[in-house]
Design an enzyme around this catalytic site. Structure first.
Site, mmCIF file in Angstrom:
data_model
loop_
_atom_site.group_PDB
_atom_site.id
_atom_site.type_symbol
_atom_site.label_atom_id
_atom_site.label_comp_id
_atom_site.label_asym_id
_atom_site.label_seq_id
_atom_site.Cartn_x
_atom_site.Cartn_y
_atom_site.Cartn_z
ATOM 1 C CD GLU A 250 2.575 4.621 3.723
ATOM 2 O OE1 GLU A 250 2.281 4.770 4.633
ATOM 3 O OE2 GLU A 250 3.499 4.088 2.988
ATOM 4 C CG ASP B 110 -0.637 -0.230 2.899
ATOM 5 O OD1 ASP B 110 0.455 -0.805 3.074
ATOM 6 O OD2 ASP B 110 -0.435 1.090 3.934
#
Length: 441
Positions: A168, A102
């Site tokens: 993240e 991600d």
């Protein structure tokens, strides 16, 4: 069994060099997959979800080329983690190479030199969202495994490749923790996050700070803007007439800013620059209730803080210190004493530190030096990573990977090609040294 005659180090280095152009091309393909974390604040989940899984599929093809056994671990539909295991022949230690698929949103598009999801390749770097954080590391790890196979080398211990979602936003339950709980751990780990700076090779990173995210909400009392003077002078009506939360926040801000200065003075660590540990008021929202014009006193305020703290301190210790400082400051103000700010703790990411005598550190350092002809630097990590959650599963490791750390999350993020190649070499050489080579027939 595959023959392993000859100098395995020379063969590995030659294979990685021969794969360098492909690595760059594959990284460009990876950047073209807009694998924004769908749970990142401000994203519309249904429009973003699925690209993480596409990125994992790209990595799966490389893992398969390396001869790995593939497994998909999925907690949320469209958010697939992929694991590739190169099974050893037995008798060796296992090694985990971990990275997250991600990325953060691209930010201000007008500040990019083109489309952030269309890689720009120059003579020495690849630019695009995720180049540094951290598709470069994922690609380098995958090609390290491909190089081992092309070199005709078989390991004694397992080499485990992980491409995970969720990092993240700290969503490790859907990513790294889910994969570990599915049984894909190892004796030691390298998280392939960026650990270099501009014009350098990757550094070894055995320690990460603690990360906290919290909000403070404050209550005021609205009034006409023409009455401001009467509300701020204690000889007049003062708080009885109106309270502007922006003014009251200054009391909180000063208390935490003073604490930040104290940390710079006494919270020192040999692998972090003085003043690194900090309290950032990154988002501030204040206004009259339901009104966005400055003709009333603002009676609502919320501030969002991001905190990086010393790895030798616990989250709980730092949280208590912050709340105490704010509470003590507010006791000296009549309004805030009666209407204290309200805390909400949103993300608690514990620090991580690899023991000084951990064998994996010496193995990575030797591999780096063999490939680069110089010893690696050792430093603290600029942010946080999934080493924390591996530590919870009794897996020790360190960060080592390609990327210019200060460009992570920034416009025109880039990775230097020299770091990409160096990382692949270091990963492959570490695998051979740590896992051991299978006996030849």
């Amino acid at each position: 069994m595959i023959s392993q005659d000859g100098d395995p180090t020379a063969r590995i280095l030659a294979e990685v060099d021969g794969l360098a152009a492909r690595m760059v091309d594959t990284l460009a393909e990876a950047i073209a997959v807009p694998s924004i974390n769908p749970r990142y604040p401000g994203q519309e989940y249904s429009k973003v979800v699925g690209a993480e899984g596409e990125m994992s599929a790209l990595l799966a093809d490389l893992y398969a080329e390396a001869g790995a056994d593939l497994t998909t671990v999925t907690v949320e539909r469209g958010r697939d983690n992929v694991v590739g295991v190169l099974p050893g022949t037995g008798g060796g230690r296992s090694l985990l190479l971990n990275g997250h698929v991600d990325v953060v949103p691209p930010g201000r598009l007008d500040r990019w030199h083109g489309d952030p999801f269309r890689a720009v390749v120059t003579g020495d770097r690849v630019t695009g969202r995720g180049a540094t954080d951290m598709k470069g590391g994922l690609i380098a790890a995958a090609y390290a495994a491909v190089a081992l196979r092309r070199a005709g080398l078989r390991l004694a211990g397992d080499l485990v490749l992980q491409a995970v979602v969720g990092e993240e936003v700290g969503d490790h339950e859907a990513g790294t923790t889910a994969v570990l709980e599915a049984g894909f751990g190892a004796d030691a780990a390298i998280v392939c996050e960026p650990s270099g700076q501009r014009g350098t090779l990757p550094a070894m990173v055995p320690v990460t700070p603690g990360l906290l995210w919290f909000s403070i909400t404050m209550e005021g009392k609205t009034a006409h803007s023409g009455l401001r003077g009467m509300t701020i002078h204690p000889t007049l009506e003062g708080d009885a007439l109106g309270v502007n939360t922006v003014d009251k926040f200054w009391i909180v801000y000063q208390a935490l800013r003073a604490l930040e200065d104290e940390w710079a003075g006494h919270d020192r660590h040999p692998l972090f620059p003085p003043g690194y540990f900090n309290l950032l008021p990154g988002v501030l929202r204040a206004n009259p209730s339901g009104i966005l014009v400055p003709f009333f006193l603002a009676d609502e305020l919320t501030v969002e803080y991001c905190v990086y703290h010393h790895p030798g301190r616990t989250n709980e210790e730092v949280m208590a210190e912050i709340e105490t400082r704010v509470t003590d400051a507010c006791r000296r103000d009549p309004w805030l004493r009666a209407h204290p700010p309200v805390f909400e703790w949103k993300l608690l990411w514990p620090p991580y530190a690899l023991p000084d005598d951990a064998p994996i550190a010496a193995t990575v350092a030797h591999a780096h030096a063999t490939a680069a002809g110089q010893v690696p630097l050792t430093t603290g990590f600029m942010g946080v990573c999934d080493l924390t959650w591996m530590d919870r599963k009794d897996i020790g490791g360190l960060v080592y990977g390609p990327g210019v750390g200060y460009t992570a999350h920034a416009e025109n993020e880039y990775v230097e090609i020299a770091q990409l190649i160096q990382s692949a070499k270091t990963y492959a050489l570490t695998a051979v040294s740590w896992c051991g080579l299978a006996a030849t027939e």
